[in-house]
Design an enzyme around this catalytic site. Sequence first.
Site, mmCIF file in Angstrom:
data_model
loop_
_atom_site.group_PDB
_atom_site.id
_atom_site.type_symbol
_atom_site.label_atom_id
_atom_site.label_comp_id
_atom_site.label_asym_id
_atom_site.label_seq_id
_atom_site.Cartn_x
_atom_site.Cartn_y
_atom_site.Cartn_z
ATOM 1 N N LYS A 83 -12.272 -6.902 -53.522
ATOM 2 C CA LYS A 83 -11.879 -7.628 -52.308
ATOM 3 C C LYS A 83 -11.069 -8.855 -52.701
ATOM 4 O O LYS A 83 -11.496 -9.673 -53.521
ATOM 5 C CB LYS A 83 -13.140 -8.065 -51.569
ATOM 6 C CG LYS A 83 -13.213 -7.519 -50.159
ATOM 7 C CD LYS A 83 -14.567 -7.826 -49.585
ATOM 8 C CE LYS A 83 -14.503 -8.020 -48.107
ATOM 9 N NZ LYS A 83 -15.801 -8.377 -47.559
HETATM 10 C C1 E4P Z 1 -16.126 -8.091 -44.111
HETATM 11 O O1 E4P Z 1 -15.949 -7.431 -45.095
HETATM 12 C C2 E4P Z 1 -16.852 -9.371 -44.046
HETATM 13 O O2 E4P Z 1 -17.849 -9.366 -45.030
HETATM 14 C C3 E4P Z 1 -17.566 -9.589 -42.750
HETATM 15 O O3 E4P Z 1 -17.367 -8.534 -41.836
HETATM 16 C C4 E4P Z 1 -17.492 -10.948 -42.183
HETATM 17 O O4 E4P Z 1 -18.218 -11.005 -40.990
HETATM 18 P P1 E4P Z 1 -18.698 -12.355 -40.302
HETATM 19 O O5 E4P Z 1 -17.560 -12.901 -39.516
HETATM 20 O O6 E4P Z 1 -19.817 -11.924 -39.398
HETATM 21 O O7 E4P Z 1 -19.134 -13.280 -41.402
#
Ligand code: E4P
Length: 217
Positions: A83
């Site tokens: 990522k």
């Molecule tokens: C995606 O890969 C992220 O980890 C995640 O969906 C972030 O979500 P949040 O806005 O609930 O922290």
Amino acid sequence: MKFFIDTASISEIREAASMGILDGVTTNPSLVAKEGKEFRALLKEICEIVNGDISAEVVSITADEMIKEGKDLASIHKNIVVKIPLIKEGLKAVKTLKAEGVRSNVTLCFSPNQALMAAKAGAYIISPFIGRLDDISHSGMDLIQQIVTIYKNYDFDTQVLVASVRHPMHVVEAAMIGADICTMPFKVIDQLIRHPLTDIGLEKFLSDWKKGQQSKK
Ligand code: E4P
């Protein structure tokens, strides 16, 4: 649509995997920090539970460091997808990592142009965060529609992963649009199964069955 779980909790991952619906896992530095475990060991454990794409995020912010960190994360298991944050240095890292056979999930995407840039750089997955857009009175789902349309127009094979999902209607809308993947916290996966008429119906079937058995005695 593929279902990923958005967590670093081993118990939640095990539970979701046991339901037979889990295609992958997304983690991020905040989710990993919450577990208080060593990152590499945690990733290895996750890869043993789920046979699908497992996203692991870099914490560097220069291309060279992201590439180094990304290669190291990818060496943990063949299913690791690195990522990378959607910044200029991140795009450079995505391009180099792709050339070296490392797949990337470009994260923190909030606009269609960012998504277009990520696809051109060679992202394997793009992660638009819809809940965080909804939180500031922008439509997260409009962004998903825009990205899906743009990728279709130009035949990009970057997969659209709907992230920052907050409730079951996000999942329905993402599926209607035709997003490739939806990542959800465990709570949302659990909510998807539930329907009050299912519970009422099951209770009635079981009590009628019991009555029928008793009347035979
Ligand atoms: C995606 O890969 C992220 O980890 C995640 O969906 C972030 O979500 P949040 O806005 O609930 O922290």
